[in-house]
Design a protein around this motif. Structure first.
Motif, PDB file in Angstrom:
ATOM      1  N   UNK A  85     -39.423  52.243   3.610  1.00 29.39           N
ATOM      2  CA  UNK A  85     -38.918  52.981   5.091  1.00 29.39           C
ATOM      3  C   UNK A  85     -40.435  53.898   5.369  1.00 29.39           C
ATOM      4  N   UNK A  86     -41.081  53.436   3.944  1.00 29.68           N
ATOM      5  CA  UNK A  86     -42.938  54.744   4.131  1.00 29.68           C
ATOM      6  C   UNK A  86     -43.652  54.308   5.709  1.00 29.68           C
ATOM      7  N   UNK A  87     -43.716  52.522   5.540  1.00 24.00           N
ATOM      8  CA  UNK A  87     -44.088  52.670   6.839  1.00 24.00           C
ATOM      9  C   UNK A  87     -43.915  52.431   8.499  1.00 24.00           C
ATOM     10  N   UNK A  88     -42.669  52.102   8.234  1.00 19.53           N
ATOM     11  CA  UNK A  88     -41.941  52.542   9.709  1.00 19.53           C
ATOM     12  C   UNK A  88     -42.168  53.817   9.895  1.00 19.53           C
ATOM     13  N   UNK A  89     -41.804  54.855   8.871  1.00 17.22           N
ATOM     14  CA  UNK A  89     -41.907  56.321   9.169  1.00 17.22           C
ATOM     15  C   UNK A  89     -43.437  56.647  10.038  1.00 17.22           C
ATOM     16  N   UNK A  90     -44.452  56.384   9.147  1.00 17.50           N
ATOM     17  CA  UNK A  90     -45.694  56.053   8.849  1.00 17.50           C
ATOM     18  C   UNK A  90     -45.876  55.712  10.792  1.00 17.50           C
ATOM     19  N   UNK A  91     -46.255  54.446  11.119  1.00 12.26           N
ATOM     20  CA  UNK A  91     -46.325  54.220  12.453  1.00 12.26           C
ATOM     21  C   UNK A  91     -45.869  54.997  13.019  1.00 12.26           C
ATOM     22  N   UNK A  92     -44.605  55.191  12.632  1.00  6.96           N
ATOM     23  CA  UNK A  92     -43.872  55.902  14.093  1.00  6.96           C
ATOM     24  C   UNK A  92     -44.355  57.334  14.393  1.00  6.96           C
ATOM     25  N   UNK A  93     -44.817  57.720  13.926  1.00  2.79           N
ATOM     26  CA  UNK A  93     -45.849  59.393  13.576  1.00  2.79           C
ATOM     27  C   UNK A  93     -46.809  59.040  14.019  1.00  2.79           C
ATOM     28  N   UNK A 113     -47.652  67.199  13.361  1.00  7.54           N
ATOM     29  CA  UNK A 113     -48.711  67.130  12.676  1.00  7.54           C
ATOM     30  C   UNK A 113     -48.571  67.588  10.946  1.00  7.54           C
ATOM     31  N   UNK A 114     -47.997  68.315  11.260  1.00  6.97           N
ATOM     32  CA  UNK A 114     -48.078  68.921   9.272  1.00  6.97           C
ATOM     33  C   UNK A 114     -47.372  68.013   8.299  1.00  6.97           C
ATOM     34  N   UNK A 115     -46.157  67.792   9.066  1.00  6.27           N
ATOM     35  CA  UNK A 115     -45.658  66.446   8.729  1.00  6.27           C
ATOM     36  C   UNK A 115     -46.028  65.330   8.054  1.00  6.27           C
ATOM     37  N   UNK A 116     -46.841  64.574   9.540  1.00  8.68           N
ATOM     38  CA  UNK A 116     -47.539  63.217   9.496  1.00  8.68           C
ATOM     39  C   UNK A 116     -48.916  63.589   8.609  1.00  8.68           C
ATOM     40  N   UNK A 117     -49.453  64.711   8.288  1.00  8.53           N
ATOM     41  CA  UNK A 117     -50.251  65.436   7.485  1.00  8.53           C
ATOM     42  C   UNK A 117     -49.720  65.182   6.374  1.00  8.53           C
ATOM     43  N   UNK A 118     -48.716  65.831   5.311  1.00  9.21           N
ATOM     44  CA  UNK A 118     -47.791  65.758   4.433  1.00  9.21           C
ATOM     45  C   UNK A 118     -47.690  64.180   3.663  1.00  9.21           C
ATOM     46  N   UNK A 119     -47.215  63.210   4.682  1.00 17.26           N
ATOM     47  CA  UNK A 119     -46.930  62.040   4.803  1.00 17.26           C
ATOM     48  C   UNK A 119     -48.229  61.317   3.999  1.00 17.26           C
ATOM     49  N   UNK A 120     -49.296  61.623   4.539  1.00 17.66           N
ATOM     50  CA  UNK A 120     -50.401  60.519   4.230  1.00 17.66           C
ATOM     51  C   UNK A 120     -50.979  61.232   3.086  1.00 17.66           C
ATOM     52  N   UNK A 121     -50.228  62.264   2.992  1.00 20.39           N
ATOM     53  CA  UNK A 121     -51.335  63.014   1.361  1.00 20.39           C
ATOM     54  C   UNK A 121     -50.297  62.594   0.320  1.00 20.39           C
ATOM     55  N   UNK A 170     -34.853  55.597  13.149  1.00 18.40           N
ATOM     56  CA  UNK A 170     -35.802  56.382  12.580  1.00 18.40           C
ATOM     57  C   UNK A 170     -35.464  57.859  11.871  1.00 18.40           C
ATOM     58  N   UNK A 171     -34.616  58.440  12.705  1.00 21.39           N
ATOM     59  CA  UNK A 171     -34.238  59.836  12.877  1.00 21.39           C
ATOM     60  C   UNK A 171     -33.590  60.155  11.676  1.00 21.39           C
ATOM     61  N   UNK A 172     -32.686  58.760  11.314  1.00 22.51           N
ATOM     62  CA  UNK A 172     -31.924  59.147   9.806  1.00 22.51           C
ATOM     63  C   UNK A 172     -32.628  58.794   8.608  1.00 22.51           C
ATOM     64  N   UNK A 173     -33.450  57.795   8.643  1.00 22.77           N
ATOM     65  CA  UNK A 173     -34.858  57.960   7.391  1.00 22.77           C
ATOM     66  C   UNK A 173     -35.278  59.167   7.417  1.00 22.77           C
ATOM     67  N   UNK A 174     -35.708  59.812   8.235  1.00 22.31           N
ATOM     68  CA  UNK A 174     -36.801  61.377   8.104  1.00 22.31           C
ATOM     69  C   UNK A 174     -35.230  62.509   7.616  1.00 22.31           C
ATOM     70  N   UNK A 175     -34.565  62.518   8.549  1.00 17.10           N
ATOM     71  CA  UNK A 175     -33.810  63.558   8.487  1.00 17.10           C
ATOM     72  C   UNK A 175     -32.477  64.101   7.990  1.00 17.10           C
ATOM     73  N   UNK A 675     -55.103  48.502   7.527  1.00 14.65           N
ATOM     74  CA  UNK A 675     -53.340  48.093   7.618  1.00 14.65           C
ATOM     75  C   UNK A 675     -52.979  46.956   7.693  1.00 14.65           C
ATOM     76  N   UNK A 676     -52.973  46.157   6.405  1.00 15.49           N
ATOM     77  CA  UNK A 676     -52.423  45.139   7.263  1.00 15.49           C
ATOM     78  C   UNK A 676     -50.980  44.483   6.124  1.00 15.49           C
ATOM     79  N   UNK A 677     -50.135  45.161   6.184  1.00 17.84           N
ATOM     80  CA  UNK A 677     -48.534  45.292   5.835  1.00 17.84           C
ATOM     81  C   UNK A 677     -47.657  44.688   6.553  1.00 17.84           C
ATOM     82  N   UNK A 678     -46.928  44.415   7.157  1.00 15.46           N
ATOM     83  CA  UNK A 678     -45.697  44.171   8.175  1.00 15.46           C
ATOM     84  C   UNK A 678     -45.152  45.546   7.375  1.00 15.46           C
ATOM     85  N   UNK A 679     -44.142  45.685   8.875  1.00 19.58           N
ATOM     86  CA  UNK A 679     -43.584  46.993   8.709  1.00 19.58           C
ATOM     87  C   UNK A 679     -42.373  47.134   7.555  1.00 19.58           C
TER      88      UNK A 679
END
Ligand code: ZN
Length: 681
Positions: A85-93, A113-121, A170-175, A675-679
């Motif tokens: 579910x990483x791509x789903x969370x990333x695209x949502x954020x 924003x910090x969460x988003x940066x951590x996820x990218x990292x 998405x909340x369930x996946x994240x939290x 970004x070429x992959x489907x979610x």
């Protein structure tokens, strides 16, 4: 195999002056190059320069450009491999970041924003190093508000999903801490496949996977392919099948793009060998055939072109069973001057093998073609972005290494950037016992670290042999830490050898002493700064450093080889006898080589579990407190430079290198352009 900066050095290099390593300085009329561009959570984002790029030929520059594009095209793969579910969370954020119309100055938005940066990292929602899931410092209600007030953007909804259903999912996946709690869980005795969140297996148990692959292995095969390397294992209609990562298979949309740029690279390849190699790689990406992959590696390991690259499913650290590889890429070219040092070491490979303390039965009669070079990194992708290794030794297939040798590289513009970024951090002053230790580290640490990396990569991994019938997977989940331990011990043992002086690599004893001091300090103490309170050590390289340091500390305790000292309530580890310490490294090397050569799983398990995993809670607390006061980020990663082709009509007439310094912008651009992959894959 690869080495990371923090496992080699941390203590020494972080503070060292080291201006002698490389001429990356800007002309004096320009402002100094800014190495660190961002810091959040326990992470810092740095930049590296690409010295020497302008002196490449136009063809070589073009090659670097094409390979760099290929390096960026696989970014989504790593996200999806890490967790489904990483791509789903990333695209949502990212959609929130682009479209949020509310107040962007609130604490909530900053924390988001910090969460988003951590996820990218971390290429996903698990910490890149600890493998634990991390969480945004906002409430679920705030998150819902962010989604609801984002306009003009698309969220990765499932078909027929209402906005509320989407937010809940998405909340369930994240939290929810129980959803994908750990990226990799290698706790003893559990079903590691079931317990790990990595997206490499689905609907199968560890036992089923092990049986599946055991059935494929042919007894007596002395050129076995890397079974399972490039596929996901799933159950379909009750049957276990592999879903291969190929242009027509899983991840095909991204792999086709990689192939597109590799085909461009074929047109400007430096010579026939490189051209053939690229064509093989393309063929492998199309077929997924692991024999082709091996054939490619045989060509690649012999390719000595100035411009070089790693591109593929390479390292298996991300798989709890150590079979399936994460996608990665590194584009680079040779640093001629620094390569001389590594060549000196590798051209004496046979001497090092012959004089190693290990049992003669486990020695290689002939150490073949350990090619070593120092490289300048030009682009990082996939698993190597942004947390890059500082050394790589490939290919990983043992029979290829034995018959054709391996290519070993150290990435000196990366270590240089680390050093520059961390000068004056106060780290060394806090954890070193005496001004003499600090002096030694500053003066000799950088060279000692580079030599350690050279020895570890050029010789350590390539040394020794397995007894007939023993394969590398004999040690299963302990393979990685044991293998890194072996290579590190080889380096530590030989750093102190008079041969190093004879070869003109060091001037005396100061270099190895500097390395021993920083190694013990790190293994006993300072690497704990990267572990959360109450947690054990999980990462293979950290286990290896802890294992070595604790083993020699214990075995040398009767003679006080390493002494634990306390001053003003602070703990230090001081080496009293360097020669005895070297002998202990040698003794442990003998045992670890035996374990490897014989495939002694039980001994590997005991060694790692007894010395490499557990954390002294009291010391840990103290170290975290001391470290916390310095306000440093323990993990570093790198932004990429950008290569911009200068066009005349349809022709590239030059390639310019630019150094952007905004991490968020680079990430949003990557997501927009690569970004070429489907979610959902
Ligand atoms: Zn290694």
């Amino acid at each position: 195999m690869k080495s990371h900066f923090f496992m080699i050095a941390l203590a020494t290099t972080l503070l060292a002056g080291c201006g002698n390593q490389q001429q990356t300085q800007q002309p004096t009329d320009q402002p100094p190059f800014k190495y660190q561009v961002d810091q959040f959570a326990d992470l810092k984002v740095l930049r590296y320069q690409v010295p020497g790029f302008d002196s490449l030929s136009l063809k070589q520059k073009e090659l670097v450009y094409y390979l760099s594009q290929a390096a960026l095209c696989g970014r989504d793969i790593m996200f999806d491999q890490n967790f489904k579910y990483n791509l789903a969370v990333r695209r949502t954020c990212e959609a929130i970041y682009k479209g949020y119309k509310g107040d962007r100055e609130t604490e909530d938005f900053k924390n988001f924003t910090t969460y988003l940066k951590r996820m990218w990292f971390s290429n996903g929602i698990h910490h890149h190093y600890s493998n634990d899931k991390f969480f945004p410092q906002i409430s679920e209600a705030s998150f819902a508000e962010l989604v609801e007030n984002s306009e003009g953007v698309e969220f990765p909804k499932l078909e027929g999903e209402t906005p509320d259903q989407f937010i809940t999912r998405i909340s369930t996946i994240i939290f929810d801490p129980t959803v994908g709690a750990k990226r990799i869980d290698q706790t003893e005795g559990i079903d590691m496949v079931k317990a790990s969140a990595v997206n490499l297996y689905e609907g199968v148990t560890q036992k089923e996977v092990e049986n599946f692959y055991n059935a494929m292995r042919k007894p007596g095969d002395n050129q076995p392919v890397s079974y399972g390397l490039n596929s996901k294992v799933v159950k379909e209609n009750g049957k276990i099948v592999e879903k291969k990562w190929t242009t027509d298979g899983l991840y095909g949309q991204a792999i086709s793009q990689i192939v597109y740029w590799l085909e461009k690279a074929v047109g400007v390849a430096e010579d026939e060998s490189q051209r053939t190699g690229l064509l093989k790689l393309i063929n492998y990406y199309k077929t997924g055939d692991l024999k082709t992959w091996d054939e490619y590696n045989v060509i690649w390991v012999q390719d000595t072109s100035l411009v070089d690259y790693v591109n593929g499913f390479i390292e298996v650290y991300g798989d709890p069973l150590g079979m399936k590889a994460g996608w990665e890429s590194v584009v680079n070219f040779k640093d001629m001057e620094a390569t001389h040092r590594a060549t000196t070491i590798s051209s004496n490979a046979q001497w090092f093998e012959d004089n190693s303390p290990i049992d003669p039965r486990f020695k290689k009669e002939t150490v073949k073609g350990v090619s070593a070079k120092v490289i300048t990194v030009a682009q990082l992708g996939g698993d190597c972005y942004p947390t890059t290794p500082i050394g790589i030794n490939l290919p990983n297939a043992n029979w290829i290494r034995a018959q054709h040798g391996s290519k070993s590289v150290t990435m000196e513009n990366i270590t240089y950037a680390y050093n520059q970024a961390s000068m004056g951090s106060g780290f060394l002053e806090e954890f070193a016992y005496s001004p003499e230790e600090i002096e030694l580290s500053k003066k000799y640490g950088p060279l000692a670290d580079n030599l350690h990396t050279d020895l570890h990569e050029c010789l350590g991994h390539g040394s020794g042999k397995l007894l007939p019938g023993v394969t590398t997977d004999a040690l299963r989940n302990y393979h990685s830490p044991v293998e890194e331990t072996r290579a590190d011990l080889f380096a530590l043992y030989y750093l102190a050898d008079p041969k190093m002086i004879e070869l003109g690599l060091v001037t005396g004893e100061n270099e190895y002493k500097a390395e021993y001091i920083s190694y013990i300090r790190n293994g006993m103490m300072t690497q704990l700064t990267r572990i959360e309170p109450g947690k054990n050590i999980e990462q293979a390289h950290m286990r290896n450093r802890s294992l070595i340091a604790h083993w020699v500390y214990e075995k040398g305790s009767a003679e006080n080889v390493i002494e634990k000292k306390t001053r003003d309530g602070k703990t230090y580890f001081v080496i009293n006898d360097f020669h005895k310490l070297r002998n202990l490294f040698g003794q442990l090397l003998i045992e670890v080589q035996r374990i490897t050569s014989e495939g002694d799983y039980e001994a590997a398990r005991k060694l790692v579990e007894n010395y490499g995993v557990k954390v002294d809670q009291v010391l840990h607390k103290e170290v975290l407190e001391r470290y916390g006061k310095l306000k440093l980020a323990p993990y570093g990663g790198f932004m990429n430079p950008v290569f911009v082709p200068v066009m005349e009509n349809d022709k590239i007439i030059d390639v310019k290198v630019e150094y952007p310094d905004n991490y968020i912008e680079q990430m949003m651009q990557y997501s927009a352009n690569y970004s070429y992959l489907p979610t959902y894959n």
